[in-house]
Scaffold this active site. Structure first.
Site, PDB file in Angstrom:
ATOM      1  N   ASP A  35       0.867  -1.184   0.000  1.00  0.00           N
ATOM      2  CA  ASP A  35       0.000   0.000   0.000  1.00  0.00           C
ATOM      3  C   ASP A  35       0.903   1.233   0.000  1.00  0.00           C
ATOM      4  OD1 ASP A  35      -2.110   2.023   0.736  1.00  0.00           O
ATOM      5  OD2 ASP A  35      -3.290   0.240   1.178  1.00  0.00           O
ATOM      6  N   CYS A 120     -21.106  -0.551  -8.596  1.00  0.00           N
ATOM      7  CA  CYS A 120     -21.178   0.678  -9.409  1.00  0.00           C
ATOM      8  C   CYS A 120     -21.055   0.382 -10.901  1.00  0.00           C
ATOM      9  CB  CYS A 120     -20.086   1.662  -8.999  1.00  0.00           C
ATOM     10  SG  CYS A 120     -20.388   2.387  -7.389  1.00  0.00           S
ATOM     11  N   TYR A 149     -15.778   6.169 -11.745  1.00  0.00           N
ATOM     12  CA  TYR A 149     -15.429   4.985 -10.937  1.00  0.00           C
ATOM     13  C   TYR A 149     -16.002   3.691 -11.529  1.00  0.00           C
ATOM     14  CZ  TYR A 149     -15.362   2.074  -6.658  1.00  0.00           C
ATOM     15  OH  TYR A 149     -15.183   1.066  -5.736  1.00  0.00           O
ATOM     16  N   LYS A 153     -13.984   0.451 -13.254  1.00  0.00           N
ATOM     17  CA  LYS A 153     -14.132  -0.923 -12.752  1.00  0.00           C
ATOM     18  C   LYS A 153     -14.585  -1.861 -13.875  1.00  0.00           C
ATOM     19  CE  LYS A 153     -13.358  -0.689  -8.190  1.00  0.00           C
ATOM     20  NZ  LYS A 153     -12.109  -1.239  -7.644  1.00  0.00           N
ATOM     21  N   GLU A 191     -15.566   8.246   3.876  1.00  0.00           N
ATOM     22  CA  GLU A 191     -16.426   7.250   4.525  1.00  0.00           C
ATOM     23  C   GLU A 191     -17.697   6.990   3.716  1.00  0.00           C
ATOM     24  OE1 GLU A 191     -15.670  10.238   5.468  1.00  0.00           O
ATOM     25  OE2 GLU A 191     -17.360  11.309   6.331  1.00  0.00           O
ATOM     26  N   LYS A 200     -22.408  10.335  12.851  1.00  0.00           N
ATOM     27  CA  LYS A 200     -23.343  11.437  13.127  1.00  0.00           C
ATOM     28  C   LYS A 200     -24.210  11.113  14.340  1.00  0.00           C
ATOM     29  CE  LYS A 200     -23.534  12.926   8.294  1.00  0.00           C
ATOM     30  NZ  LYS A 200     -24.371  13.027   7.085  1.00  0.00           N
ATOM     31  N   ARG A 220     -30.095   0.766  -0.515  1.00  0.00           N
ATOM     32  CA  ARG A 220     -28.884  -0.024  -0.796  1.00  0.00           C
ATOM     33  C   ARG A 220     -28.935  -1.305   0.023  1.00  0.00           C
ATOM     34  NH1 ARG A 220     -28.699   3.714  -3.638  1.00  0.00           N
ATOM     35  NH2 ARG A 220     -27.005   5.144  -4.138  1.00  0.00           N
TER      36      ARG A 220
HETATM   37  P1  NAD Z   1      -9.752   1.682   1.016  1.00  0.00           P
HETATM   38  O1  NAD Z   1      -9.692   3.050   0.434  1.00  0.00           O
HETATM   39  O2  NAD Z   1      -9.891   1.539   2.488  1.00  0.00           O
HETATM   40  O3  NAD Z   1      -8.494   0.827   0.549  1.00  0.00           O
HETATM   41  C1  NAD Z   1      -7.850   1.020  -0.684  1.00  0.00           C
HETATM   42  C2  NAD Z   1      -6.370   1.112  -0.408  1.00  0.00           C
HETATM   43  O4  NAD Z   1      -5.676   1.263  -1.673  1.00  0.00           O
HETATM   44  C3  NAD Z   1      -5.997   2.314   0.460  1.00  0.00           C
HETATM   45  O5  NAD Z   1      -5.349   1.907   1.652  1.00  0.00           O
HETATM   46  C4  NAD Z   1      -5.090   3.124  -0.434  1.00  0.00           C
HETATM   47  O6  NAD Z   1      -4.024   3.773   0.255  1.00  0.00           O
HETATM   48  C5  NAD Z   1      -4.561   2.080  -1.383  1.00  0.00           C
HETATM   49  N1  NAD Z   1      -3.991   2.700  -2.576  1.00  0.00           N
HETATM   50  C6  NAD Z   1      -4.497   3.772  -3.254  1.00  0.00           C
HETATM   51  N2  NAD Z   1      -3.645   4.123  -4.221  1.00  0.00           N
HETATM   52  C7  NAD Z   1      -2.600   3.266  -4.169  1.00  0.00           C
HETATM   53  C8  NAD Z   1      -1.407   3.138  -4.916  1.00  0.00           C
HETATM   54  N3  NAD Z   1      -1.111   3.992  -5.918  1.00  0.00           N
HETATM   55  N4  NAD Z   1      -0.538   2.154  -4.605  1.00  0.00           N
HETATM   56  C9  NAD Z   1      -0.811   1.309  -3.555  1.00  0.00           C
HETATM   57  N5  NAD Z   1      -1.918   1.380  -2.810  1.00  0.00           N
HETATM   58  C10 NAD Z   1      -2.816   2.355  -3.109  1.00  0.00           C
HETATM   59  O7  NAD Z   1     -10.968   0.944   0.272  1.00  0.00           O
HETATM   60  P2  NAD Z   1     -11.699  -0.441   0.608  1.00  0.00           P
HETATM   61  O8  NAD Z   1     -13.064  -0.111   1.063  1.00  0.00           O
HETATM   62  O9  NAD Z   1     -10.818  -1.301   1.433  1.00  0.00           O
HETATM   63  O10 NAD Z   1     -11.835  -1.046  -0.862  1.00  0.00           O
HETATM   64  C11 NAD Z   1     -10.968  -2.048  -1.378  1.00  0.00           C
HETATM   65  C12 NAD Z   1     -11.354  -2.341  -2.836  1.00  0.00           C
HETATM   66  O11 NAD Z   1     -12.718  -2.743  -2.897  1.00  0.00           O
HETATM   67  C13 NAD Z   1     -11.218  -1.135  -3.760  1.00  0.00           C
HETATM   68  O12 NAD Z   1     -10.736  -1.577  -5.015  1.00  0.00           O
HETATM   69  C14 NAD Z   1     -12.638  -0.638  -3.912  1.00  0.00           C
HETATM   70  O13 NAD Z   1     -12.837   0.043  -5.124  1.00  0.00           O
HETATM   71  C15 NAD Z   1     -13.417  -1.942  -3.845  1.00  0.00           C
HETATM   72  N6  NAD Z   1     -14.803  -1.720  -3.382  1.00  0.00           N
HETATM   73  C16 NAD Z   1     -15.065  -1.407  -2.084  1.00  0.00           C
HETATM   74  C17 NAD Z   1     -16.385  -1.227  -1.674  1.00  0.00           C
HETATM   75  C18 NAD Z   1     -16.736  -0.902  -0.250  1.00  0.00           C
HETATM   76  O14 NAD Z   1     -17.929  -0.847   0.069  1.00  0.00           O
HETATM   77  N7  NAD Z   1     -15.773  -0.702   0.642  1.00  0.00           N
HETATM   78  C19 NAD Z   1     -17.439  -1.340  -2.607  1.00  0.00           C
HETATM   79  C20 NAD Z   1     -17.130  -1.651  -3.916  1.00  0.00           C
HETATM   80  C21 NAD Z   1     -15.811  -1.860  -4.305  1.00  0.00           C
END
Ligand code: NAD
Length: 332
Positions: A35, A120, A149, A153, A191, A200, A220
């Site tokens: 990360d 999405c 976004y 994806k 968030e 909140k 949702r």
């Molecule tokens: P998050 O933002 O907590 O985690 C994503 C991580 O990727 C972060 O820690 C960020 O620092 C890291 N990152 C960003 N740019 C980077 C880079 N250039 N190099 C290395 N690391 C990098 O998000 P999450 O909720 O843990 O989501 C994880 C995955 O699941 C993502 O791909 C997100 O799109 C997908 N997703 C999540 C949800 C959800 O509800 N949380 C829903 C749909 C899809």
């Protein structure tokens, strides 16, 4: 496990990646976490944690070297407010991360590659009602995903298919539906709705109003983090390479979500609607038929049970911040 499988979790400093790292390490995998930042609230459980920027090819080659299986979670993302206001940077950063990670995985002979997509990707025209039909995997075309976004994806979903067909790289594509739980972002703008509402409500006094984006009738489904992690592992182990939903199939409105959290907090909470704030699609739910058929399993943690744990954690973090603010104000 006879020979220890070496796993890479990208985005291991993030919400889902951090939980996944712990889960896999507990089950005997050797885990490398990567990360641009370390996890926010507790140390990583990874055997090796490397601060790398996956927008760069060279860092992706380092990250995937000597790795058997990749869980690709790294992304620049956040809640609806973030994704509606940062489309260019999301497309730029995530396209680079995704393309460089999968190509490095191929070059380094990775045996399985799992990409985390999102609900999405589903077309806006199927989500205009508060209670639309739950979305099944092949509803995705004709394409009309979330701007920015969702397109990014959806494109990567196709890239995974092409890497499987053209190079024989076994790929998995998981479409998450709103994952929530402790250790996720709950302030600062990234968030999601469950965490924002827990914050909140925790900060509100008895009988006070909290701000709700839109009229609160957008709906949702929400999936608790432990189910998400178990589902991810099961999908990686399965032989299923087409995109698959991972979420709950109970849909609730934001108004209902607020009422559930208020009940957990034991507070009477009023709602102050702000129609100018981003709301995303009107209604969305997951169809879990494919998940049940492929895995013989589906998420089982109730929304109430998951929110109770999430609320407790967020309220606890807010108490820590308040206590340290009082402490520093008291320091001469
Ligand atoms: P998050 O933002 O907590 O985690 C994503 C991580 O990727 C972060 O820690 C960020 O620092 C890291 N990152 C960003 N740019 C980077 C880079 N250039 N190099 C290395 N690391 C990098 O998000 P999450 O909720 O843990 O989501 C994880 C995955 O699941 C993502 O791909 C997100 O799109 C997908 N997703 C999540 C949800 C959800 O509800 N949380 C829903 C749909 C899809």
């Amino acid at each position: 496990m006879s020979e220890q499988v070496r796993v890479l979790v990208t985005g291991a400093g993030g919400f889902i990646g951090h939980h996944l790292t712990k889960y896999l390490a507990d089950r005997g995998y050797w885990v490398r976490g990567v990360d641009i930042k370390e996890p926010n609230y507790e140390p990583t459980a990874a055997h090796e944690f490397r601060p790398l920027n996956l927008r760069y090819e060279t860092d992706c080659l380092r990250a995937t070297k000597g790795i058997d299986e990749v869980y690709a979670l790294a992304a620049n993302m956040g809640g609806i407010g973030f994704i509606e206001n940062n489309k260019a940077v999301i497309c730029h950063d995530n396209s680079l991360i995704n393309m460089n990670t999968i190509e490095a995985a191929r070059l380094n002979g990775v045996k399985r590659f799992l990409f985390t997509s999102s609900a999405c990707v589903y077309p806006g025209y199927l989500q205009n009602e508060p209670n639309p039909a739950p979305l099944k995997e092949d509803d995705v075309y004709p394409a009309d995903p979330e701007d920015g976004y969702g397109w990014e994806k959806l494109f990567m979903e196709r890239v995974c298919r092409h890497y499987l067909e053209d190079y024989g790289l076994p790929t998995r594509v998981v479409r998450f539906h709103n994952i929530f739980g402790p250790l996720g972002a709950f302030e600062g703008g990234r968030e999601k709705s469950p965490a924002a509402i827990c914050r909140k409500v925790a900060l509100a006094r008895e009988g006070e109003a909290i701000e709700v984006w839109g009229d609160g009738e957008q709906s949702r489904s929400y999936c608790y983090i432990s189910d998400c992690i178990e589902g991810l592992h099961r999908i990686m182990r399965s032989g299923w390479s087409s995109p698959i939903n991972l979420g709950q199939d109970r849909s609730v409105t934001i108004n209902e979500l607020v009422d559930i959290v208020a009940g957990i907090a034991g507070k009477r909470i009023m709602k102050l609607y702000d129609p100018s704030k981003p709301q995303g699609v009107r209604g969305r739910n997951s169809n879990n038929t494919c998940l049940r058929q492929v895995l013989g399993w589906e998420p089982s943690t109730t929304l109430e049970a998951g929110l109770a744990k999430t609320y407790e954690w967020i309220a606890g973090r807010l108490n820590i911040s308040r206590a340290s603010a009082i402490g520093s104000a008291a320091t001469p």
